[in-house]
Design an enzyme around this catalytic site. Structure first.
Site, PDB file in Angstrom:
ATOM      1  CD  GLU B  37     110.112  31.089  66.485  1.00  0.00           C
ATOM      2  OE1 GLU B  37     109.723  30.114  67.166  1.00  0.00           O
ATOM      3  OE2 GLU B  37     109.337  31.762  65.788  1.00  0.00           O
ATOM      4  N   GLY B  38     112.638  32.633  70.995  1.00  0.00           N
ATOM      5  CA  GLY B  38     112.787  32.305  72.420  1.00  0.00           C
ATOM      6  C   GLY B  38     111.586  32.801  73.218  1.00  0.00           C
ATOM      7  CG  HIS B  39     110.877  36.964  73.651  1.00  0.00           C
ATOM      8  ND1 HIS B  39     111.779  37.471  72.754  1.00  0.00           N
ATOM      9  CD2 HIS B  39     111.223  37.472  74.855  1.00  0.00           C
ATOM     10  CE1 HIS B  39     112.632  38.274  73.378  1.00  0.00           C
ATOM     11  NE2 HIS B  39     112.316  38.285  74.668  1.00  0.00           N
ATOM     12  N   GLY B 149     112.936  32.617  80.529  1.00  0.00           N
ATOM     13  CA  GLY B 149     113.862  31.765  79.793  1.00  0.00           C
ATOM     14  C   GLY B 149     115.071  31.384  80.631  1.00  0.00           C
ATOM     15  CD  GLU B 150     116.184  25.919  81.744  1.00  0.00           C
ATOM     16  OE1 GLU B 150     116.992  25.473  80.908  1.00  0.00           O
ATOM     17  OE2 GLU B 150     115.551  25.193  82.542  1.00  0.00           O
TER      18      GLU B 150
END
Lengths: 284, 284
Positions: B37-39, B149-150
């Site tokens: 989900e981050g991607h 992403g951070e």
């Protein structure tokens, strides 16, 4: 004067965006100024290839391993501008050091192997400085083609490699060395030679030519290069840093002329470091 | 499926040239696959910014300092393709190693200072590998914006720096970390955790949150970070590589919260290396 002289990347980008809108292709000729006929030959090649020609003028401190060489590097912007305007160059991009390396600058581009021998062995960090600044200039100008002299053959090889390796969408074009009537390769550093040294200087071009012809005729490489080194020292050069036959593409040392090669030399004359190189080709 | 899957830079360039002709802007989301989900959050941010979104999938060997980590890195391209197609991504660029690093490849991009502490201290060469491959991906895709992403905050800082330093004409966009319901930062490596370790893993996010809140409330930095390290080891982490407060922009160590900061940690759990970080902000 019709040539634009700009100092900031922002101005360069604004102008190229305008040219791009009308479909103009763009060539760049990176220089350190002190322009001579060799540079003008690059400009003319660029004019033949692209609608718009940008010349950059930046004496890049990070490629000087020697502070004295940097301090003594000839600078004459007014004369450079006049020459480029006469060649109908569209833009001169002449940034200052703070524009190129603002506070916090921390990135380096380096090219292994190709950078390591020859001039790289004698000028630590030189090619990292070249690779980094040329990457910046190519990306700042977003040129379709970029022109470099074969006189700095190792530099040209490093630049071809980094442009390919980093997928910079530019064609790197090498332009043959322009020579004085007596054979001396044109260089901004030639103006630093005394009158006597200026007369001795063409020995490098002549020694390379003779050694190259001997190698092409079948003489062993080491014997031909040894003779050439002796010729240079006899002619007045105080030191020969290197005089070597290398693979024309990879710049790996070769001891036999079994592929296209380059004979390259660097030497000191009258406190000035001079370089030159020629193609040496196997018989068909 | 409407998403293009391409393997070569030539194909990427041909497609983007077509998109450029109709004035479409382009965003790129570089990934190493094993998408979560981050991607997808990066992809959705990119979709909100640009007409065309390219996702890249390349498990870059040069950024793995550990052969075992590279071998164990999860890969599932078929599943990645299905997820990206469902997000209406325009193109997946999934080159092989030979396409990215052909024979003779010799160029490296490195970013000093920012690359040196934190993960850089524990993964020698890692950020050189990241900087080089990201430079290539940005120039291959010629994207107007690129999304990272951070969660990999130091990586994001290195990439912002190199894009600015090399004058790559791209906007680097950082996207907040996506977390599981229990706070664990999403990572492709999480699938390698045993069931027990998976339950222990959120201790890192919780320890960072607590330490960040304590520092914001005025607790001395070293006391708050010491407590957080102890918490991690007590929770089951076998080692804490670092847990440090840093300047949010330069990543220099800071001992007092007098400017925007970032609290970053790396630790080992069940043989898997996990990282996380959060913003820590001084009172207005």
């Amino acid at each position: 004067m019709s040539m634009l002289v700009v100092r900031s990347v922002t101005e360069v980008r604004a102008q190229i965006a305008q040219w791009r809108r009308t479909g103009d292709n763009i060539a760049v000729v990176p220089t350190m100024g002190a322009l001579h006929e060799g540079h003008l030959s690059l400009v003319r090649s660029a004019k033949g290839r692209a609608k718009r020609v940008i010349v950059t003028l930046f004496v890049n401190p990070t490629q000087f391993n020697n502070a004295e060489d940097l301090a003594k590097y000839p600078r004459d912007e007014a004369s450079d501008i006049a020459r480029l305007d006469a060649e109908h160059v569209d833009m001169l991009f002449a940034p200052d050091v703070a524009e190129m390396y603002p506070e916090g600058f921390a990135t380096k581009v380096s090219v292994s192997r190709l950078s390591e021998g020859l001039c790289g062995a004698h000028r630590p960090g030189h090619f990292d400085g070249v690779a980094t600044v040329v990457t910046k200039l190519l990306l700042q100008t977003q040129a379709d083609s970029a022109f470099f002299g074969e006189k700095d053959y190792q530099q040209l090889s490093v630049i071809r490699r980094l442009a390919r390796d980093l997928d910079i969408p530019v064609e790197i074009v090498g332009v043959p060395t322009v020579r004085e009537a007596d054979g001396l390769a044109m260089s901004s550093r030639n103006v630093r030679l005394s009158e006597t040294a200026r007369k001795q200087a063409p020995a490098m071009a002549e020694a390379l030519r003779a050694a190259g012809a001997a190698i092409e005729a079948g003489q062993p490489v080491s014997s031909a290069t040894d003779t050439a080194k002796t010729t240079l020292l006899t002619a007045g050069y105080s030191q020969v840093e290197y005089l070597e036959l290398r693979d024309a593409e990879t710049l790996e040392p070769i001891s036999k002329l079994d592929r296209p090669a380059r004979l390259l030399a660097a030497g000191w004359l009258d406190g000035v470091r001079l370089i030159d190189n020629i193609a040496v080709l196997p018989a068909h």
